[in-house]
Motif scaffolding. Structure first.
Motif, PDB file in Angstrom:
ATOM      1  N   TYR A   1      40.987 -27.739  17.659  1.00 28.90           N
ATOM      2  CA  TYR A   1      42.152 -27.696  18.532  1.00 28.90           C
ATOM      3  C   TYR A   1      42.071 -26.408  19.346  1.00 28.90           C
ATOM      4  CZ  TYR A   1      46.922 -28.477  20.124  1.00 28.90           C
ATOM      5  OH  TYR A   1      48.031 -28.722  20.893  1.00 28.90           O
ATOM      6  N   PHE A   2      42.439 -26.499  20.629  1.00 30.82           N
ATOM      7  CA  PHE A   2      42.255 -25.383  21.554  1.00 30.82           C
ATOM      8  C   PHE A   2      43.618 -24.842  21.986  1.00 30.82           C
ATOM      9  CE2 PHE A   2      37.723 -25.830  22.043  1.00 30.82           C
ATOM     10  CZ  PHE A   2      37.497 -27.156  21.720  1.00 30.82           C
ATOM     11  N   LEU A   3      43.729 -23.510  21.967  1.00 32.44           N
ATOM     12  CA  LEU A   3      44.985 -22.834  22.287  1.00 32.44           C
ATOM     13  C   LEU A   3      44.728 -21.706  23.288  1.00 32.44           C
ATOM     14  CD1 LEU A   3      46.496 -22.453  18.699  1.00 32.44           C
ATOM     15  CD2 LEU A   3      47.254 -24.040  20.466  1.00 32.44           C
ATOM     16  N   PRO A   4      45.696 -21.439  24.175  1.00 37.70           N
ATOM     17  CA  PRO A   4      45.532 -20.287  25.076  1.00 37.70           C
ATOM     18  C   PRO A   4      45.804 -18.955  24.384  1.00 37.70           C
ATOM     19  CG  PRO A   4      47.608 -21.388  25.506  1.00 37.70           C
ATOM     20  CD  PRO A   4      46.886 -22.225  24.490  1.00 37.70           C
ATOM     21  N   TYR A   5      46.589 -18.971  23.303  1.00 39.49           N
ATOM     22  CA  TYR A   5      46.916 -17.771  22.530  1.00 39.49           C
ATOM     23  C   TYR A   5      46.811 -18.112  21.044  1.00 39.49           C
ATOM     24  CZ  TYR A   5      49.241 -16.818  26.994  1.00 39.49           C
ATOM     25  OH  TYR A   5      49.521 -16.678  28.319  1.00 39.49           O
ATOM     26  N   PRO A   6      46.827 -17.134  20.178  1.00 41.25           N
ATOM     27  CA  PRO A   6      46.911 -17.440  18.746  1.00 41.25           C
ATOM     28  C   PRO A   6      48.187 -18.213  18.434  1.00 41.25           C
ATOM     29  CG  PRO A   6      46.270 -15.147  19.089  1.00 41.25           C
ATOM     30  CD  PRO A   6      46.637 -15.687  20.428  1.00 41.25           C
ATOM     31  N   ALA A   7      48.172 -18.944  17.342  1.00 44.35           N
ATOM     32  CA  ALA A   7      49.313 -19.796  17.009  1.00 44.35           C
ATOM     33  C   ALA A   7      50.596 -18.985  16.853  1.00 44.35           C
ATOM     34  CB  ALA A   7      49.020 -20.571  15.726  1.00 44.35           C
ATOM     35  N   GLU A   8      50.501 -17.752  16.336  1.00 45.13           N
ATOM     36  CA  GLU A   8      51.697 -16.924  16.146  1.00 45.13           C
ATOM     37  C   GLU A   8      52.232 -16.366  17.456  1.00 45.13           C
ATOM     38  OE1 GLU A   8      49.519 -17.299  12.447  1.00 45.13           O
ATOM     39  OE2 GLU A   8      48.937 -16.621  14.456  1.00 45.13           O
ATOM     40  N   SER A   9      51.482 -16.495  18.554  1.00 41.75           N
ATOM     41  CA  SER A   9      51.906 -15.944  19.844  1.00 41.75           C
ATOM     42  C   SER A   9      52.272 -17.017  20.856  1.00 41.75           C
ATOM     43  CB  SER A   9      50.792 -15.058  20.422  1.00 41.75           C
ATOM     44  OG  SER A   9      50.473 -14.005  19.539  1.00 41.75           O
ATOM     45  N   LEU A  10      52.376 -18.271  20.436  1.00 42.11           N
ATOM     46  CA  LEU A  10      52.742 -19.342  21.364  1.00 42.11           C
ATOM     47  C   LEU A  10      54.234 -19.272  21.666  1.00 42.11           C
ATOM     48  CD1 LEU A  10      50.739 -22.350  19.859  1.00 42.11           C
ATOM     49  CD2 LEU A  10      50.213 -21.073  21.954  1.00 42.11           C
ATOM     50  N   PRO A  11      54.629 -19.097  22.926  1.00 44.09           N
ATOM     51  CA  PRO A  11      56.063 -19.042  23.237  1.00 44.09           C
ATOM     52  C   PRO A  11      56.649 -20.447  23.343  1.00 44.09           C
ATOM     53  CG  PRO A  11      54.780 -18.679  25.225  1.00 44.09           C
ATOM     54  CD  PRO A  11      53.783 -18.848  24.107  1.00 44.09           C
ATOM     55  N   GLY A  12      57.934 -20.534  23.030  1.00 42.20           N
ATOM     56  CA  GLY A  12      58.615 -21.826  23.122  1.00 42.20           C
ATOM     57  C   GLY A  12      59.853 -21.842  22.254  1.00 42.20           C
ATOM     58  N   LYS A  13      60.293 -23.040  21.932  1.00 41.75           N
ATOM     59  CA  LYS A  13      61.455 -23.206  21.064  1.00 41.75           C
ATOM     60  C   LYS A  13      61.013 -23.103  19.610  1.00 41.75           C
ATOM     61  CE  LYS A  13      63.692 -26.362  24.340  1.00 41.75           C
ATOM     62  NZ  LYS A  13      64.235 -27.740  24.531  1.00 41.75           N
ATOM     63  N   CYS A  14      61.563 -22.129  18.916  1.00 37.10           N
ATOM     64  CA  CYS A  14      61.235 -21.940  17.504  1.00 37.10           C
ATOM     65  C   CYS A  14      62.336 -22.553  16.649  1.00 37.10           C
ATOM     66  CB  CYS A  14      61.078 -20.454  17.176  1.00 37.10           C
ATOM     67  SG  CYS A  14      59.551 -19.738  17.802  1.00 37.10           S
ATOM     68  N   PHE A  15      61.913 -23.379  15.710  1.00 40.19           N
ATOM     69  CA  PHE A  15      62.843 -24.017  14.787  1.00 40.19           C
ATOM     70  C   PHE A  15      62.752 -23.284  13.449  1.00 40.19           C
ATOM     71  CE2 PHE A  15      63.936 -27.607  17.432  1.00 40.19           C
ATOM     72  CZ  PHE A  15      62.865 -27.690  18.302  1.00 40.19           C
ATOM     73  N   VAL A  16      63.872 -22.744  13.014  1.00 38.89           N
ATOM     74  CA  VAL A  16      63.922 -21.943  11.791  1.00 38.89           C
ATOM     75  C   VAL A  16      64.730 -22.702  10.759  1.00 38.89           C
ATOM     76  CG1 VAL A  16      64.593 -19.740  10.765  1.00 38.89           C
ATOM     77  CG2 VAL A  16      63.749 -19.814  13.115  1.00 38.89           C
ATOM     78  N   SER A  17      64.171 -22.817   9.568  1.00 36.39           N
ATOM     79  CA  SER A  17      64.859 -23.461   8.454  1.00 36.39           C
ATOM     80  C   SER A  17      65.060 -22.422   7.360  1.00 36.39           C
ATOM     81  CB  SER A  17      64.034 -24.643   7.928  1.00 36.39           C
ATOM     82  OG  SER A  17      64.661 -25.212   6.796  1.00 36.39           O
ATOM     83  N   LEU A  18      66.317 -22.126   7.050  1.00 35.44           N
ATOM     84  CA  LEU A  18      66.643 -21.139   6.022  1.00 35.44           C
ATOM     85  C   LEU A  18      66.935 -21.847   4.703  1.00 35.44           C
ATOM     86  CD1 LEU A  18      68.999 -18.770   8.053  1.00 35.44           C
ATOM     87  CD2 LEU A  18      66.554 -18.503   7.620  1.00 35.44           C
TER      88      LEU A  18
END
Length: 357
Positions: free
Chosen positions: A146-163
């Motif tokens: 799979y190809f990414l422009p940035y590392p997975a931890e640096s992908l900007p967008g909507k982050c879904f957080v589950s506490l």
């Protein structure tokens, strides 16, 4: 859901955002989930149905310019949604248990590579390729890269957080108390009882004339009785005690005065100085008359060879022979050998005699 955020940024701010819920010592990893696009909404709410101990952060990525790189592997990028999930390793089992056991999701390994610069993405940066876990729906084919422009931890967008549920509920309760939402109203203190009205003081009646006369008659005998004389105690007499006579100190005997000679006047000093200087002059004169012993110079002893050598040099000097020609004389060889044997230096003697001549 937190818009315009990255997993790395949430990880950095986790302690300040979630406080005690976040454990910075927990081991975490980022995995890739491949689900059908129609089930994306279910994956966004998946954490609400799972009991987990640490916050779970997820972000979706849609391949655009790099979609043809997936098609070359026989994978249709429009048929799936790609979700990167950052989760604690202790929560991975409960998170994937329902998907694997009930829905038959498959587990594999996938390489996350940087998108080649030849693709022409408007913004990208190189990073080191990593190997991670991949879970996919059984209806989707396997994917190896799979190809990414940035590392997975640096992908900007909507982050879904589950506490976590319990921790999130406790945190929500604490926030509600801080904000004053849902807080029980404090019981109001009872109203104070009204103070009783002050009653008017009773008016004192004026005394009658008969009472005034009786009071005045009772006061008159008391004022007529003379006060009893109180006997004062006799004052104590002070007895004066004579002091013993003090002995007068005897006058100290007069000390004998010792005469102190006065310094001589300048005139007297000038008259006495010649007499005092006389002995000194005598001493000087006596020192001049002392005869010094005569110094007797010791005569240096001259050896017979030196006398002979000097006579030899003098003879040649008188004859007018040059000093450089002294060595040509046949007698010089014999005299020179004997001088060397006795340690007599001939050269200083020659210089002395030629200088004197």
């Amino acid at each position: 859901m937190i818009p315009d955020m990255t997993i790395g940024q949430l990880t950095t701010e986790a302690s300040s955002r979630w406080g005690e819920i976040w454990d910075p010592r927990a081991t975490r990893m980022t995995i890739l989930l491949l689900c059908p696009r129609k089930e994306r909404k279910m994956m966004e709410l998946h954490g609400d149905m799972i009991e987990h101990g640490q916050p779970v952060m997820a972000v979706f990525h849609r391949p655009r310019a790099e979609a043809h790189l997936l098609e070359e592997q026989g994978f249709d990028p429009r048929a799936a949604s790609f979700q990167f999930v950052n989760i604690a390793t202790a929560d991975m089992g409960p998170w994937m248990q329902q998907l694997v056991n009930n829905e038959g999701w498959l587990r594999s390994s996938i390489a996350l590579n940087p998108t080649p610069f030849s693709v022409g993405l408007p913004s990208q940066r190189p990073f080191e390729a990593v190997q991670t876990l991949c879970f996919r729906h059984p209806s989707l084919p396997a994917l190896e890269q799979y190809f990414l422009p940035y590392p997975a931890e640096s992908l900007p967008g909507k982050c879904f957080v589950s506490l976590p549920r319990r921790a999130a509920a406790e945190m929500a309760r604490q926030q509600a108390e801080v904000l004053g939402v849902g807080r029980l109203e404090k019981p109001q203190p009872p109203a104070p009882e009204p103070a009783p009205e002050p009653q008017p003081a009773p008016v004192a009646e004026a005394p009658s004339e008969s009472q005034e006369t009786e009071a005045s008659e009772a006061e008159e005998p008391a004022s007529q009785t003379p006060p009893e004389d109180t006997a004062e105690p006799p004052a104590e007499e002070h007895v004066s005690v004579p002091l013993p006579p003090t002995a007068k100190p005897d006058p100290a005997p007069a000390q004998a005065e010792t005469p102190v000679p006065l310094p001589p006047t300048p005139g007297e000093a000038s008259t006495e100085s010649p007499a005092e200087d006389a002995p000194g002059d005598g001493e000087l004169s006596g020192s001049e008359n002392i005869d010094l012993p005569e110094v007797v110079e010791e005569a240096e002893e001259i050896s017979e060879l030196e006398v002979e050598l000097r006579a030899f040099f003098q003879e040649l000097i008188d004859a007018g022979v040059e000093p450089s020609a002294f060595m040509d004389d046949p007698r010089w060889e014999d005299i020179s050998e004997r001088a060397v044997a006795e340690g007599l230096e001939t050269w200083p003697i020659l210089l002395q005699m030629t200088a004197m001549g």
